[in-house]
Design an enzyme around this catalytic site. Structure first.
Site, PDB file in Angstrom:
ATOM      1  N   PHE A  32      -4.678  -9.035  15.237  1.00  0.00           N
ATOM      2  CA  PHE A  32      -3.329  -8.512  14.646  1.00  0.00           C
ATOM      3  C   PHE A  32      -3.517  -7.365  13.887  1.00  0.00           C
ATOM      4  O   PHE A  32      -2.571  -6.364  14.045  1.00  0.00           O
ATOM      5  CB  PHE A  32      -3.029  -9.552  13.652  1.00  0.00           C
ATOM      6  CG  PHE A  32      -3.503  -9.506  12.298  1.00  0.00           C
ATOM      7  CD1 PHE A  32      -4.635  -9.951  12.061  1.00  0.00           C
ATOM      8  CD2 PHE A  32      -2.864  -8.569  11.308  1.00  0.00           C
ATOM      9  CE1 PHE A  32      -5.088  -9.945  10.613  1.00  0.00           C
ATOM     10  CE2 PHE A  32      -3.276  -8.603  10.003  1.00  0.00           C
ATOM     11  CZ  PHE A  32      -4.734  -9.213   9.776  1.00  0.00           C
ATOM     12  N   LYS A  33      -4.822  -6.766  13.677  1.00  0.00           N
ATOM     13  CA  LYS A  33      -4.981  -5.392  13.123  1.00  0.00           C
ATOM     14  C   LYS A  33      -4.355  -4.364  14.010  1.00  0.00           C
ATOM     15  O   LYS A  33      -4.007  -3.164  13.453  1.00  0.00           O
ATOM     16  CB  LYS A  33      -6.172  -5.369  12.596  1.00  0.00           C
ATOM     17  CG  LYS A  33      -6.827  -6.169  11.638  1.00  0.00           C
ATOM     18  CD  LYS A  33      -8.145  -5.971  10.981  1.00  0.00           C
ATOM     19  CE  LYS A  33      -8.504  -6.943   9.993  1.00  0.00           C
ATOM     20  NZ  LYS A  33      -8.811  -8.419  10.088  1.00  0.00           N
ATOM     21  N   ASP A  34      -4.347  -4.455  15.184  1.00  0.00           N
ATOM     22  CA  ASP A  34      -3.884  -3.446  16.148  1.00  0.00           C
ATOM     23  C   ASP A  34      -2.360  -2.925  15.707  1.00  0.00           C
ATOM     24  O   ASP A  34      -1.915  -2.093  16.037  1.00  0.00           O
ATOM     25  CB  ASP A  34      -3.987  -3.775  17.554  1.00  0.00           C
ATOM     26  CG  ASP A  34      -5.214  -3.900  18.169  1.00  0.00           C
ATOM     27  OD1 ASP A  34      -5.935  -3.091  17.747  1.00  0.00           O
ATOM     28  OD2 ASP A  34      -5.200  -4.830  19.097  1.00  0.00           O
TER      29      ASP A  34
END
Ligand SMILES: *Cc1c(COP(=O)(O)O)cnc(C)c1O
Length: 473
Positions: free
Chosen positions: A114-116
């Site tokens: 999810f960090k993208d």
């Protein structure tokens, strides 16, 4: 919208978004928070129900980033949230597992976590702000896997930015290594440090403690306390809410695998903006600092040596770096109280809110928490696979375990998928007896040519490398 520090700096002169975007901590060691949370009126929320992801992102971000002209912000968001980068027009699609239980896919970006979602936007925002101000930045960070690769993929090839990412030589999985080291862009510097992740972090800390070096080379960071990341993540709570409900009269619960309290803080902010979220189900693994707080009121960060190495490694944290933002609200946004609590933390190793007047505010915030063990995660992976034919990764499994334990049948629970199973093949093999499928773009990843420099865990040697390769204005 202007920003103040949780510890009181900037109170006399609140800062605009672009100023806090490039800062790490405030000068007093606190974190940037908005002066107030803007609220969406019911009619505005109703209008957003049918909006595209980019339009939702614009509606959220323009309230927080109002020192960027709206047309410019729209252009940056359109460039970021594309089908090409995130695999679908929905960007963060939702799967209904059964009535009342859904999975929100926020991990379909370039590094499968999810960090993208936040870092891809940060890459575009940084490039824009640096060009506008004629500045450069040299990002120096330490990573044991996920954050470093997401940052590198977001910043590769960007004007005015160089990245120096320290990772422990020989201590990451072949897949994680390849995700970073196979990037060949000239502005990405993979520094494989002969030591542990803690050694890498110590070198980064020492570099940041040298104020003259830091100023001379415009050293920056993209760590989990970056306010821009929190804002970007708020957007998928809106998209997930709308996808999981038919009308804005419904409420939902979100279950969020948590480490540094960044992702779930974004859910908390989404609710502060008026999104009809009822409860936030916070999931931890054996590193249960946050679970302990929400059950008992005691916040007791662990020592590095007390941190467990688990099968959901991106949640293996000793302290939750974004937690101070939540506490700031809980204590009535009084920086003097935050300072006193963090002084107590430094002196006594923790603080306890259970017997204070602030505990009622914690309870009113609607968090429930649940811890999982390795066996719980394996069971959750098997359950979701058997019941719904879906393979989830071990971090998402923390969240699903919490959701199944704490769910209320009267309300839809949305579990946030924080990584894809392809990244954690060994645990999936243990749970299901077979390796997870790999997205096409990752087939043969480990065999691609790699670019990295091996250095000792020596501050002077790393500084010398940075001096030689830094981006300069
Ligand atoms: C970073 C990460 C987490 C923890 O998120 P926080 O924002 O630090 O709470 C959970 N799962 C995965 C896969 C991650 O990469």
């Amino acid at each position: 919208m202007r920003y103040v520090s949780t510890r009181g700096a900037w109170s006399a002169a609140p800062q605009p978004f672009c100023a806090v975007l490039l800062e790490g901590l405030a000068p007093d060691g606190g974190l940037a928070v908005p002066e107030t949370y803007p609220r969406f009126a019911p009619a505005e929320l109703a209008a957003l129900r049918s909006a595209s992801y980019v339009d939702l992102a614009l509606a959220v971000c323009e309230r927080f980033c109002d020192d960027i002209p709206r047309a410019e912000l729209a252009r940056l968001l359109r460039a970021t949230y594309t089908t090409g980068t995130f695999g679908s027009a929905a960007i963060t699609p939702l799967t209904v597992l059964e009535p009342g239980l859904a999975l929100l896919h926020v991990s379909n970006g370039p590094t499968l976590a999810f960090k993208d979602i936040a870092l891809q936007l940060l890459g575009n925002l940084f490039e824009y702000v640096l060009a506008r101000e004629g500045r450069t930045v040299n990002i120096v960070g330490a990573t044991s896997g996920d954050t470093g690769s997401a940052a590198e993929h977001a910043l590769k090839g960007r004007q005015g930015v160089a990245v120096f990412m320290l990772s422990p030589h020989g201590r990451m999985s072949a897949f994680q290594r390849a995700q970073m080291y196979a990037l060949t862009d000239a502005n990405i510097h993979n520094l494989a440090i002969e030591g542990t992740f803690d050694d890498c972090q110590d070198v980064v800390k020492a570099i940041n403690a040298d104020a003259a070096f830091k100023a001379r080379y415009a050293i920056g960071a993209v760590n989990s306390i970056n306010w821009g990341r929190i804002v970007a993540q708020v957007v998928y709570y809106f998209s997930g809410y709308f996808a999981a409900t038919r009308s804005n009269d419904e409420v939902v619960d979100f279950a969020v695998p948590s480490g540094n309290f960044g992702n779930i803080l974004s859910a908390y902010v989404a609710r502060a903006l008026g999104l009809p979220i009822r409860r936030l189900i916070l999931a931890t693994n054996e590193n249960d600092v946050l679970d302990e707080f929400f059950r008992t009121g005691r916040y007791r960060p662990r020592r590095a040596a007390e941190t467990h190495v688990t099968s959901s490694p991106s949640m293996d944290i000793a302290k939750a770096s974004n937690f101070e933002r939540f506490i700031f609200d809980v204590v009535g946004r009084d920086p003097a109280v935050v300072r006193a609590l963090w002084d107590e933390l430094a002196r006594d190793g923790g603080f306890d809110l259970a017997a204070t007047r602030h505990w009622a505010a914690v309870q009113a915030a609607g968090f429930v928490s649940q811890r999982s063990t390795h066996a719980d995660r394996l069971a959750a992976i098997r359950t979701v696979h058997e019941r719904y034919g879906v393979t989830i990764d071990p971090h998402t499994a923390d969240g699903v375990h919490a959701a199944l334990a704490r769910r209320d049948p009267a309300v839809t629970t949305v579990c946030v998928e924080t990584a894809l199973p392809a990244k954690f093949g060994a645990t999936i093999l243990e749970a299901l007896g077979c390796e997870p499928a790999r997205p096409d773009a990752f087939i043969g990843l480990e065999a691609r040519p790699q670019r990295y420099t091996v250095l000792p865990a020596d501050v002077a040697r790393v500084k010398a490398y940075i001096e030689e390769h830094a981006a300069l204005a």
